[in-house]
Enzyme design. Structure first.
Site, PDB file in Angstrom:
ATOM      1  CG  ASP A   1      -2.005   1.021   1.173  1.00 45.46           C
ATOM      2  OD1 ASP A   1      -1.692   2.227   1.272  1.00 45.46           O
ATOM      3  OD2 ASP A   1      -3.169   0.638   1.012  1.00 45.46           O
ATOM      4  CB  ILE A   2       1.071   4.298  -2.115  1.00 42.01           C
ATOM      5  CG1 ILE A   2      -0.376   4.773  -2.168  1.00 42.01           C
ATOM      6  CG2 ILE A   2       1.447   3.514  -3.351  1.00 42.01           C
ATOM      7  CD1 ILE A   2      -0.628   5.804  -3.254  1.00 42.01           C
TER       8      ILE A   2
ATOM      9  CG  ASN B   1     -13.438  -1.209   3.620  1.00 44.05           C
ATOM     10  OD1 ASN B   1     -13.713  -1.701   4.698  1.00 44.05           O
ATOM     11  ND2 ASN B   1     -12.432  -0.377   3.454  1.00 44.05           N
TER      12      ASN B   1
ATOM     13  CG  HIS C   1      -8.979  -3.090  -2.423  1.00 44.88           C
ATOM     14  ND1 HIS C   1     -10.079  -2.510  -3.019  1.00 44.88           N
ATOM     15  CD2 HIS C   1      -8.710  -2.326  -1.334  1.00 44.88           C
ATOM     16  CE1 HIS C   1     -10.455  -1.443  -2.328  1.00 44.88           C
ATOM     17  NE2 HIS C   1      -9.646  -1.319  -1.303  1.00 44.88           N
TER      18      HIS C   1
ATOM     19  CD  GLU D   1     -10.853   5.595   0.918  1.00 41.07           C
ATOM     20  OE1 GLU D   1      -9.738   5.530   0.359  1.00 41.07           O
ATOM     21  OE2 GLU D   1     -11.012   6.071   2.053  1.00 41.07           O
ATOM     22  CB  VAL D   2     -10.337   1.583  -5.050  1.00 41.98           C
ATOM     23  CG1 VAL D   2      -9.962   1.195  -6.467  1.00 41.98           C
ATOM     24  CG2 VAL D   2      -9.395   2.656  -4.524  1.00 41.98           C
TER      25      VAL D   2
ATOM     26  CG  HIS E   1      -6.734  -3.058   2.996  1.00 41.76           C
ATOM     27  ND1 HIS E   1      -5.970  -1.944   2.736  1.00 41.76           N
ATOM     28  CD2 HIS E   1      -7.968  -2.800   2.494  1.00 41.76           C
ATOM     29  CE1 HIS E   1      -6.717  -1.046   2.105  1.00 41.76           C
ATOM     30  NE2 HIS E   1      -7.933  -1.546   1.945  1.00 41.76           N
TER      31      HIS E   1
END
Length: 122
Positions: free
Chosen positions: A33-34, A91, A104, A99-100, A106
């Protein structure tokens, strides 16, 4: 939430945005993750265009689903998260603050993460 083919993860998959790759399989990609929230913070995404876990579980092939679950476990081991324990988070939708619009997961680890959610009133 509709799938947006210009989301950041779709751009990473197309090579338009770089990532610090951790693991890759036929149907999955894992990268750091950035903006990490813990010492270990890695994202695992399917290579297919799936909005969230609900979409993925309904439409992905059995091969894609098996690959993705294995990729999550393999990635946790690659980054050493299994040594002290880790948390998986995905999520799904507006109420979960997704958000995206690309599935995905995490992987968080490397420190004590605390409670998952606070009880109402805490």
């Amino acid at each position: 939430m509709a799938y947006d083919p210009n989301n950041v993860f779709a751009k990473i998959l197309r090579g338009e945005i770089p990532c610090k790759k951790v693991h890759e399989s036929r149907h999955s990609l894992a990268f750091h993750d950035i903006n990490p929230l813990s010492p270990i913070h890695v994202l695992v995404i399917p290579k297919g265009a799936y909005v969230d876990f609900d979409d993925f579980s309904a439409r992905a092939s059995a091969e894609e689903q098996a690959d993705y679950i294995k990729a999550i476990g393999d990635t946790a081991r690659v980054v050493g998260a299994e040594k002290g324990g880790y948390r998986l988070l995905s999520n799904c939708g507006v109420n979960a603050n997704q958000e995206v619009p690309h599935l995905h997961v995490h992987i968080f680890g490397g420190r004590l993460l605390g409670r998952m959610l606070k009880k109402d009133g805490e």
